[in-house]
Design a protein around this motif. Structure first.
Motif, short mmCIF file in Angstrom:
data_model
loop_
_atom_site.label_atom_id
_atom_site.label_comp_id
_atom_site.label_asym_id
_atom_site.label_seq_id
_atom_site.Cartn_x
_atom_site.Cartn_y
_atom_site.Cartn_z
N VAL A 113 1.56 12.17 6.66
CA VAL A 113 2.64 11.19 6.57
C VAL A 113 3.30 11.00 7.94
O VAL A 113 3.72 9.89 8.30
CB VAL A 113 3.64 11.54 5.43
N LEU A 169 -5.26 -0.44 7.12
CA LEU A 169 -4.01 -1.20 7.29
C LEU A 169 -3.82 -1.64 8.73
O LEU A 169 -3.53 -2.81 9.01
CB LEU A 169 -2.81 -0.33 6.88
N TYR A 222 -4.09 3.84 -9.26
CA TYR A 222 -3.46 3.38 -8.01
C TYR A 222 -2.84 4.55 -7.25
O TYR A 222 -3.05 4.72 -6.04
CB TYR A 222 -2.39 2.33 -8.36
N ALA A 223 -2.11 5.41 -7.97
CA ALA A 223 -1.41 6.52 -7.32
C ALA A 223 -2.39 7.53 -6.73
O ALA A 223 -2.25 7.94 -5.57
CB ALA A 223 -0.47 7.20 -8.33
N SER A 265 3.34 8.40 -4.54
CA SER A 265 2.42 8.33 -5.68
C SER A 265 3.10 8.78 -6.98
O SER A 265 2.83 8.22 -8.04
CB SER A 265 1.17 9.15 -5.41
N ASP A 266 4.00 9.76 -6.92
CA ASP A 266 4.66 10.16 -8.16
C ASP A 266 5.61 9.08 -8.66
O ASP A 266 5.78 8.89 -9.87
CB ASP A 266 5.39 11.51 -7.99
N TYR A 267 6.21 8.37 -7.72
CA TYR A 267 7.00 7.20 -8.09
C TYR A 267 6.09 6.18 -8.79
O TYR A 267 6.42 5.65 -9.85
CB TYR A 267 7.64 6.58 -6.84
N PHE A 292 0.81 -1.22 0.00
CA PHE A 292 0.00 0.00 0.00
C PHE A 292 0.84 1.27 0.00
O PHE A 292 0.43 2.29 -0.52
CB PHE A 292 -0.93 0.01 1.22
N GLN A 293 2.01 1.23 0.64
CA GLN A 293 2.68 2.51 0.85
C GLN A 293 3.33 3.08 -0.42
O GLN A 293 3.61 4.27 -0.46
CB GLN A 293 3.65 2.47 2.03
N PHE A 294 3.53 2.24 -1.44
CA PHE A 294 4.00 2.83 -2.71
C PHE A 294 2.99 3.87 -3.19
O PHE A 294 3.36 4.98 -3.57
CB PHE A 294 4.15 1.75 -3.78
N GLY A 295 1.73 3.50 -3.17
CA GLY A 295 0.70 4.43 -3.63
C GLY A 295 0.45 5.54 -2.64
O GLY A 295 0.22 6.69 -3.01
N MET A 296 0.47 5.21 -1.34
CA MET A 296 0.14 6.21 -0.33
C MET A 296 1.21 7.29 -0.22
O MET A 296 0.91 8.47 -0.27
CB MET A 296 -0.08 5.52 1.02
N ASN A 297 2.45 6.87 -0.05
CA ASN A 297 3.52 7.84 0.20
C ASN A 297 4.33 8.20 -1.03
O ASN A 297 5.04 9.19 -1.03
CB ASN A 297 4.50 7.29 1.25
N VAL A 346 -0.14 14.40 -0.33
CA VAL A 346 -0.18 13.97 1.06
C VAL A 346 0.53 15.00 1.93
O VAL A 346 1.66 15.39 1.65
CB VAL A 346 0.48 12.58 1.23
N PHE A 367 -4.62 5.78 -3.76
CA PHE A 367 -3.95 5.43 -2.51
C PHE A 367 -3.39 6.65 -1.80
O PHE A 367 -3.40 6.72 -0.57
CB PHE A 367 -2.85 4.38 -2.75
N SER A 368 -2.91 7.64 -2.57
CA SER A 368 -2.42 8.85 -1.90
C SER A 368 -3.58 9.73 -1.48
O SER A 368 -3.51 10.43 -0.47
CB SER A 368 -1.44 9.61 -2.80
N SER A 424 4.54 11.58 -2.65
CA SER A 424 3.17 11.98 -2.99
C SER A 424 2.98 13.48 -2.77
O SER A 424 3.08 13.95 -1.64
CB SER A 424 2.15 11.26 -2.09
N PRO A 425 2.65 14.24 -3.83
CA PRO A 425 2.47 15.67 -3.65
C PRO A 425 1.20 16.01 -2.86
O PRO A 425 1.14 17.04 -2.19
CB PRO A 425 2.35 16.22 -5.08
N PHE A 483 -5.63 8.60 1.93
CA PHE A 483 -4.50 8.24 2.78
C PHE A 483 -4.92 7.77 4.16
O PHE A 483 -4.59 6.65 4.58
CB PHE A 483 -3.56 9.45 2.88
N PHE A 536 -2.13 -1.26 -9.63
CA PHE A 536 -0.80 -0.65 -9.80
C PHE A 536 -0.28 -0.93 -11.22
O PHE A 536 0.18 -0.03 -11.92
CB PHE A 536 0.15 -1.24 -8.75
N GLU A 587 -4.07 14.81 -9.20
CA GLU A 587 -3.80 14.66 -7.77
C GLU A 587 -5.07 14.92 -6.97
O GLU A 587 -5.85 15.82 -7.30
CB GLU A 587 -2.72 15.65 -7.31
#
Lengths: 484, 338
Positions: free
Chosen positions: A432, B90, B75-76, A81-83, A74-79, A427, B79-80, A424-425, B83, B68, B148
């Motif tokens: 975080v 989780l 996904y991006a 997101s631009d990655y 989950f944290q790839f998307g949560m924290n 968040v 999930f962001s 993530s812009p 949050f 993803f 976003e």
């Protein structure tokens, strides 16, 4: 506070924590499957009792590995997101495949194994634990393929229009040369970790059996000796494999991420032949050396395979990187134009990884020697070393990952995307921070609970086999062989 | 059919699978204090889902991973954007999963009570929040021109979204009661049946309201059909449980949840995450998708391995098909054995 830093701390804490349980899961599932196979082949009950004893410890460990794994996905998307937007086309595929191939396999067949002792034919039941192990290997392969792509991006093109990396060669991603050597390195170190755990537990129990005052049934000594010796052999053999694969890895790393190798040594000026320092006392940022113990030519060997190869230093590489990637990597926490990771961190984690790994092998050899021909180990130093053994490869794994991830900085995807660009812009810092604190606290509490439970069950030791079900009760009314 | 549509359908299937399966084990978890009146009874409840809950949860992980891979932008942004609710989910899933594994590992009342609490809350939170999350996806949230999320936490708590949360909560409770009626024996079975009827009536009311509202907002012919069939399945399940046809009853709530979720995805298509901002960009199957190359590879993998997974997961349900009653629970002395 920079939200990127908080997100990095969360990723570091949750990932290092998760990876304490993962190698034990991979290693121990194979060892338990081995015990159970030995039982079915020899019908020697010792193997069955070992299967059940280490099976319980395995489950206590596995549970935390599973639940902390959800956070990872989950944290790839949560924290980040631009990655995720940037790499999803490539990085998402192995992650999805890992879920489909590995997670279903592990969870379903582990359920069948735990609850299936009296439900399944013996051989089918044995196949279940082997399938769990195969699941852990699939999982390792796909997630390492994803990570290897971050270290050495291959099989993709950059789309100017969307600003995303797009996959054009799936095979190249799956068989990335970094992946091909990282997978054996990680899996063998997991075997070493699982086996070291077994040896530590067995030697501790063996010591208890020698103290008659403990009132423990000494009849089980032979069984623990067997576990300790087979475990020590696995520690040694897999340790050797870790060493060899790590050596190849170092050479590939020098080729694809030369700065990481220079950072591993804290080597500022290019040397030929290059010496490897065992330890250095220097300034805090690692740029100045005050005292060092050096082995001549060793770094040349680690990096190139020859005793006289040139190893490029940080200064030269920095200039090269600036030419290739531009003046400023854009990370707030690096000085402008700098492509150097945090040198003291890469320097020491690299040494701790190797040092602890080698120490683990040495203790493994010592265990074999001390228990040869029915000998019972004695003294003070030996048991201390044997009890420390599980922690040596365990922490070597952690340091290895910290090294390889910190050594890649300032990049998240080498040469393509920096860590600062990945966050993530949308968040907020507060969000975080909340997540970092919450997860750290939860993980901390769970660690205490887990370790105490593990110690309780280690202290209980192997148990006698359960009595055969009484024939007076008809089969559908008998109690479950295992219940939560 | 375009590959992006294929993957929209596959992701819908993964969520359908997740809610149909983990839906009942959330329900069982929440019903722990209601239907389990002694420790042994609570252990009966937990052991009905013991071998399968983890496999059920993997549907979520695969849904996340597939999103993803197939729709990175979705996904991006999702999930962001969501949050804090996701963080809550989780934490809930963490303590809940551990509770199943650790609860019986110590013969100590406080220990067991604490883990019971973890199971109850850990099942309640996601059962509620998944409904809130899906309602928000359908309703549309503030997404700016950069894709976003531009809202906050409290933007997510509208009446429509809360109704969505109540819907999943009550449906999962009913589904859990139906599952327990099917999988237990003795007094628990009788109690579960009675409770399923009462919960089911409440669930039916809320579900019809939520699905009707959704249909009025963004419905299509397809989603309307799915919603009607979902309502029929739910009513059928309730009639069946009153006639002690527990298998059919469980199938009823299973189908109701599956059809309901399928209808939500039909109402969403071709958007995957519409924006509620005037100058914003809605995420669609087209602009959120991965490349054709990636989708093709993923399709091959999914076509080969999904049937295999379905086969062995179904087999594991078959292996543990037996009803569990109080006398099946081993005594505390032997429960710590493997």
């Amino acid at each position: 506070v920079d939200p990127t830093d908080i997100a990095r701390w969360q990723f570091a804490i949750t990932t290092v924590y998760h990876f304490l349980f993962v190698p034990i899961t991979i290693g121990l599932s194979a060892i338990i499957a081995g015990y159970q196979t030995a039982w079915l082949r020899t019908r020697n009950e010792q193997w069955l009792r070992l299967t059940k004893f280490f099976g319980k410890l395995f489950l206590i460990n596995f549970a935390i590995g599973v639940v902390t794994g959800i956070v990872q996905e989950f944290q790839f998307g949560m924290n980040w997101s631009d990655y995720s937007r940037f790499v999803g086309d490539i990085f998402g595929a192995p992650l999805a495949i890992e879920g489909l191939l590995a997670f279903f396999l592990e969870s379903t067949f582990l359920g069948l194994w735990i609850f299936g002792w009296d439900r399944l034919p013996e051989k089918v039941h044995l196949a279940c634990i082997w399938l769990v192990h195969v699941g852990t290997l699939f999982s390792a392969y796909f997630i390492l393929a994803a990570n290897s792509w971050m270290q050495n991006p291959v099989g993709f093109g950059y789309n100017e229009e969307t600003g995303r990396a797009e996959m054009n060669d799936f095979a190249a991603v799956m068989f990335n040369k970094v992946q091909l050597v990282t997978f054996p390195h990680v899996v063998l170190s997991a075997y070493m970790t699982g086996a070291a755990f077994v040896v530590g537990v067995a030697i501790w129990q063996l010591r208890r059996h020698r103290r008659a005052a403990d009132g423990v049934d000494t009849g089980d000594a032979a069984l623990y000796r067997r576990a300790a010796r087979t475990g020590a052999v696995i520690v040694l053999v897999s340790g050797l494999g870790v060493l060899v694969s790590g050596d190849v890895q170092g050479k590939i790393m020098t080729e694809v991420q030369p700065m990481k190798m220079a950072a591993a040594e804290g080597l500022y000026e290019t040397e030929d032949p290059a010496a490897f320092s065992l330890l250095t006392v220097g300034s805090l940022d690692g740029s100045e050396e005050k005292f060092a113990i050096k082995v001549p030519r060793l770094l040349s060997f680690l990096a190139t395979g020859g005793f006289s190869g040139e190893v490029k230093g940080i200064d030269e590489l920095r200039a090269e990187y600036q030419e290739t990637y531009g003046q400023d990597p854009g990370a707030a926490y690096y000085s402008p134009g700098d492509y150097t990771p945090v040198i003291p961190l890469t320097y020491w984690t690299f040494r701790l990884m190797m040092g602890l790994g080698l120490a683990g092998m040495a203790v493994g050899a010592w265990v074999l020697w001390a228990t040869r021909r029915g000998r019972a180990p004695d003294g003070r130093l030996f048991p201390a070393a044997a009890l420390a053994l599980p922690f040596l490869p365990l922490f070597a794994n952690s340091f290895g990952w910290i090294f390889t991830e910190v050594g890649r900085q300032p990049w998240s995807v080498f040469g393509l995307l920096t860590t600062a660009q990945s966050v993530s812009p949308s968040v907020s810092t507060g969000e975080v921070l909340t997540s970092l604190i919450t997860l750290t606290l939860v993980y901390g509490v769970l660690a205490v609970v887990e370790v105490r439970l593990l110690l309780t069950y280690i202290a209980k030791g192997v148990e006698p086999l359960p009595e055969p079900p009484d024939d007076d009760t008809p089969e559908p009314d008998r109690p479950l062989a295992f219940a939560y | 059919m375009e590959l992006t549509t294929v993957w929209f359908i596959l992701i819908a299937v993964l969520w359908v699978g997740y809610f149909c399966l983990e839906g009942f084990d959330f329900g069982v978890g929440m019903l722990l204090p209601v239907l389990g009146r002694s420790d042994t009874e609570r252990r009966v409840l937990i052991n009905t889902i013991g071998p399968v809950w983890d496999g059920n949860e993997v549907w979520l992980l695969v849904a996340g991973g597939a999103t993803f891979a197939a729709f990175p932008e979705w996904y991006a942004t999702l999930f962001s954007g969501f949050f804090l609710p996701l963080l809550l989910i989780l934490v809930a899933l963490i303590v809940r999963g551990l509770a199943f594994e650790y609860r019986a590992k110590r013969d100590d009342d406080t220990w067991r009570r604490n883990w019971d609490l973890a199971i109850i809350i850990g099942s309640f939170v996601p059962a509620l929040l998944w409904g809130v999350a899906f309602a928000n996806i359908l309703r549309g949230v503030p997404i700016d021109s950069e894709m976003e999320y531009a809202g906050g936490f409290f933007n997510l708590l509208t009446p429509y979204a809360l109704l969505g949360g109540a819907t999943t909560l009550l449906l999962f409770l009913t589904h859990g009661a139906m599952f327990l009626a099917l999988k237990t024996d003795g007094r628990i079975r009788v109690r579960a049946r009675a409770l399923a009827v009462r919960l089911g009536l409440a669930a039916a009311l809320v579900t019809v309201a939520f699905l009707g509202w959704t249909q009025a907002r963004t419905g299509t012919v397809g989603s309307g059909l799915a919603f009607v069939l979902a309502a029929v399945a739910l009513v059928g399940g309730l009639l069946a449980v009153r006639r002690v046809r527990e298998g059919w009853a469980f199938l009823g709530t299973f189908a109701a949840i599956g059809l309901g979720v399928a209808g939500l995805f039909l109402a969403l298509f071709p958007d995957v995450m519409p924006t509620s901002l005037d100058g914003g960009v809605s995420l669609t199957t087209a602009n959120a998708a991965a490349t054709d190359y990636t989708l093709r590879i993923m399709t091959v993998v999914a076509v080969i391995f999904t049937p295999v997974v379905l086969a062995y997961q179904a087999w594991s349900y078959w292996v543990f098909r037996k009803r569990i009653a109080v006398h099946h629970i081993p005594t505390t002395q032997s429960m710590t054995r493997l």
